[in-house]
Design a protein around this motif. Structure first.
Motif, PDB file in Angstrom:
ATOM      1  N   GLU B  92       0.843  -1.191   0.000  1.00 56.99           N
ATOM      2  CA  GLU B  92       0.000   0.000   0.000  1.00 56.99           C
ATOM      3  C   GLU B  92       0.881   1.244   0.000  1.00 56.99           C
ATOM      4  O   GLU B  92       1.936   1.254   0.629  1.00 56.99           O
ATOM      5  N   VAL B  93       0.440   2.271  -0.700  1.00 60.08           N
ATOM      6  CA  VAL B  93       1.158   3.547  -0.675  1.00 60.08           C
ATOM      7  C   VAL B  93       0.182   4.686  -0.409  1.00 60.08           C
ATOM      8  O   VAL B  93      -1.008   4.601  -0.706  1.00 60.08           O
ATOM      9  N   ARG B  94       0.756   5.761   0.140  1.00 59.41           N
ATOM     10  CA  ARG B  94      -0.027   6.929   0.486  1.00 59.41           C
ATOM     11  C   ARG B  94       0.785   8.130   0.004  1.00 59.41           C
ATOM     12  O   ARG B  94       1.986   8.209   0.240  1.00 59.41           O
ATOM     13  N   GLY B  95       0.117   9.049  -0.671  1.00 54.08           N
ATOM     14  CA  GLY B  95       0.855  10.209  -1.157  1.00 54.08           C
ATOM     15  C   GLY B  95       0.169  10.817  -2.359  1.00 54.08           C
ATOM     16  O   GLY B  95      -0.960  10.459  -2.665  1.00 54.08           O
ATOM     17  N   PRO B  96       0.820  11.754  -3.052  1.00 59.21           N
ATOM     18  CA  PRO B  96       2.194  12.192  -2.781  1.00 59.21           C
ATOM     19  C   PRO B  96       2.290  13.059  -1.526  1.00 59.21           C
ATOM     20  O   PRO B  96       1.349  13.758  -1.202  1.00 59.21           O
ATOM     21  N   LEU B  97       3.439  13.016  -0.856  1.00 56.39           N
ATOM     22  CA  LEU B  97       3.658  13.749   0.379  1.00 56.39           C
ATOM     23  C   LEU B  97       4.827  14.724   0.232  1.00 56.39           C
ATOM     24  O   LEU B  97       5.755  14.477  -0.530  1.00 56.39           O
ATOM     25  N   GLY B  98       4.766  15.794   1.002  1.00 56.63           N
ATOM     26  CA  GLY B  98       5.870  16.762   1.013  1.00 56.63           C
ATOM     27  C   GLY B  98       5.551  17.962   0.151  1.00 56.63           C
ATOM     28  O   GLY B  98       5.117  17.816  -0.995  1.00 56.63           O
ATOM     29  N   GLY B  99       5.728  19.161   0.722  1.00 54.37           N
ATOM     30  CA  GLY B  99       5.410  20.370  -0.025  1.00 54.37           C
ATOM     31  C   GLY B  99       6.557  21.359  -0.058  1.00 54.37           C
ATOM     32  O   GLY B  99       6.432  22.448  -0.616  1.00 54.37           O
ATOM     33  N   TRP B 100       7.693  21.011   0.528  1.00 56.51           N
ATOM     34  CA  TRP B 100       8.810  21.957   0.635  1.00 56.51           C
ATOM     35  C   TRP B 100       9.986  21.524  -0.231  1.00 56.51           C
ATOM     36  O   TRP B 100      10.555  22.328  -0.959  1.00 56.51           O
ATOM     37  N   PHE B 101      10.339  20.241  -0.132  1.00 58.64           N
ATOM     38  CA  PHE B 101      11.465  19.729  -0.908  1.00 58.64           C
ATOM     39  C   PHE B 101      10.951  19.348  -2.302  1.00 58.64           C
ATOM     40  O   PHE B 101      10.960  18.198  -2.699  1.00 58.64           O
ATOM     41  N   VAL B 102      10.436  20.328  -3.027  1.00 54.60           N
ATOM     42  CA  VAL B 102       9.870  20.052  -4.357  1.00 54.60           C
ATOM     43  C   VAL B 102      10.391  21.062  -5.365  1.00 54.60           C
ATOM     44  O   VAL B 102      10.687  22.213  -5.023  1.00 54.60           O
ATOM     45  N   TRP B 103      10.515  20.607  -6.609  1.00 56.71           N
ATOM     46  CA  TRP B 103      10.874  21.501  -7.704  1.00 56.71           C
ATOM     47  C   TRP B 103       9.719  21.498  -8.707  1.00 56.71           C
ATOM     48  O   TRP B 103       9.232  20.437  -9.098  1.00 56.71           O
TER      49      TRP B 103
END
Ligand SMILES: Cc1cc2nc3c(=O)[nH]c(=O)nc-3n(C[C@H](O)[C@H](O)[C@H](O)COP(=O)(O)OP(=O)(O)OC[C@H]3O[C@@H](n4cnc5c(N)ncnc54)[C@H](O)[C@@H]3O)c2cc1C
Lengths: 199, 236
Positions: B92-103
């Motif tokens: 199982e996967v959950r995401g996408p996660l993260g809003g800072w380390f993104v380009w």
């Protein structure tokens, strides 16, 4: 029987009850920070509590060290899913800093060197639930873990325990901080698994 | 964001002796930004579950996502994912996660990517997104590995099949024969801004083990990059 991940057994069952959902125990002490680690000499460090009317009180390193010191042993839980049991810290209860501060604020924003902010209900900082700590495991707190002084709020995910803490603003309105604005949960209770906005 | 999706393993590729690329099909996958990660959840027959985070190595292809997993010896999750999960089986996967380390591909700022070991995974996601979108943002990847056997995505990074991002591989213990740079840790001279950056402020992304990130981010700070232009992600 689960249909997922056939043949997976896992190995940490024994921590149930002490481990919040979705966490795993670690012996090491991983680091979560958004940017480079600031190096703040203790001579340059100070901590300021600013109430909602703008009235401020400030402590430098020596003043902070002359306040009553407490040793606390707590479990900590990082949103990146590690938990660490029985971490030992030394520092000053946030109650001590708030003592005599006149306020009707319901919220607080903790500030860290480099512009980091994180918001909490003021109630979560009172009543022996939060500290400013400068010593970890008997040694001065290292910069990558938030030294010289960090906030310690062990009942919430560890991003609430602002590293390199420099101040606390008491606010009437709740103001989302750095990670909270970037998608992390506003409150961050590990036992309710409040990781992201939508949890 | 908080829903768990089932994800079927559709392919596994060797990147190094202990590193594997895993390709999953995730029906209903909403798409993601370069640099984001997923949480992967494994379940044992007795109901016990373990969750770890893994970065997205490439832009989504429809409902297909790519992860890169480095085996941590004695680890609970990574050896299972890298070597045991059968192709055709599900996690199982959950995401996408993260809003800072993104380009974001629309960003035009020059970009310096600094990877240590398996910290390459989210940065490769950025290199690939940059290429796929035909971005004109100057981009440079500096990738530090122990020895030549540890280089992930070697073909793609070295043959430059249409790669718009320049990349440079540094070796800390053992360099390939004929290398001009002796093996050693990353230094200030290795972290030059991308060609074409001129005097524009550079956006830096640093990813890898904690020690590596501390060292590299410290060098970037000392070189005058503003702290809020140095985004870091630490893997352990
Ligand atoms: C946002 C994020 C993104 C990540 N992306 C990736 C990725 O793309 N690819 C990838 O391979 N990993 C990635 N990781 C690391 C990954 O989530 C796991 O921590 C790693 O796979 C180890 O899990 P494990 O269950 O195998 O080991 P565990 O059972 O958790 O740990 C076994 C032992 O190894 C130590 N340990 C744990 N992690 C590490 C580590 N990374 N290095 C050294 N020692 C460690 C533990 O403290 C413990 O003593 C990411 C982590 C985060 C927070």
């Amino acid at each position: 029987m689960s249909n997922f991940s056939p043949g997976f057994h896992g190995r940490t069952h024994r921590f149930e009850g002490r481990l919040p959902p979705g966490q795993y125990p670690t012996e090491s002490f991983p680091v979560l920070s958004a940017g480079p680690t600031p190096h703040v000499p203790t001579e340059d460090w100070s901590f300021t509590v600013t109430a909602e009317q703008g009235r401020a009180r400030r402590w430098d390193w020596e003043e902070m060290m002359s306040l009553p010191q407490e040793e606390v042993t707590v479990d900590i839980h990082c949103v990146t899913r590690w938990s660490k049991f029985d971490t030992v810290w030394r520092g000053v209860s946030v109650d001590t800093f708030l003592d005599g501060v006149e306020t009707t604020a319901d919220f607080a924003v903790a500030h860290g060197e480099g512009g980091y902010t994180t918001n909490l209900p003021l109630e979560d900082l009172r009543g022996g639930k939060a500290w400013l700590v400068h010593t970890y495991d008997g040694f001065p707190l290292s910069p990558e873990h938030g030294g010289p002084v960090r906030l310690l709020v062990p009942h919430l995910y560890f991003w609430k325990s602002a590293k390199w803490v420099t101040g606390l603003s008491l606010t009437l309105q709740d103001e989302p901080g750095f990670w909270e604005a970037a998608g992390y949960h506003n409150y961050g209770d590990p036992w309710r698994e409040q990781r992201a906005w939508s949890d | 964001m908080s829903a768990w999706h089932s994800a079927r393993l559709v392919g596994r590729r060797e990147q190094s002796r202990t590193g594997r690329t895993l390709l999953f099909d995730v029906p209903g996958w909403p798409g993601h930004l370069a640099g984001q990660h997923v949480d992967v959840r494994l379940s044992a027959d007795d109901g016990y579950r373990a969750v770890r985070s893994y970065s997205l190595a490439a832009p989504a292809r429809g409902t297909g996502i790519e992860l890169g997993v480095q085996t941590v010896p004695g680890g609970e999750v990574s050896p299972y994912l890298a070597h045991e999960l059968p192709v055709g089986a599900e996690v199982e996967v959950r995401g996408p996660l993260g809003g800072w380390f993104v380009w974001r591909p629309g960003q035009e700022d020059p970009v310096l990517l600094v990877a240590g070991g398996c910290g390459i995974v989210p940065l490769m996601g950025m290199v690939r997104s940059h290429r796929l979108e035909g971005s004109r943002a100057p981009m440079r990847l500096v990738y530090s590995v122990r020895d030549p056997g540890q280089v992930w995505y070697r073909e793609e990074l070295t043959t430059g099949t249409g790669a718009a991002a320049a990349s440079r591989i540094l070796y800390t213990r053992q360099a390939p024969p004929g290398s001009s740079r002796p093996p050693g840790h990353i230094g200030a001279g290795d972290l030059l801004p991308p060609e074409g950056a001129g005097r524009l402020p550079v956006l830096c992304f640093v990813c890898g083990p904690t020690g590596f990130v501390e060292h590299a981010a410290g060098l970037l700070s000392a070189a005058g990059h503003a702290p809020d232009r140095i985004r870091t992600e630490r893997f352990g």
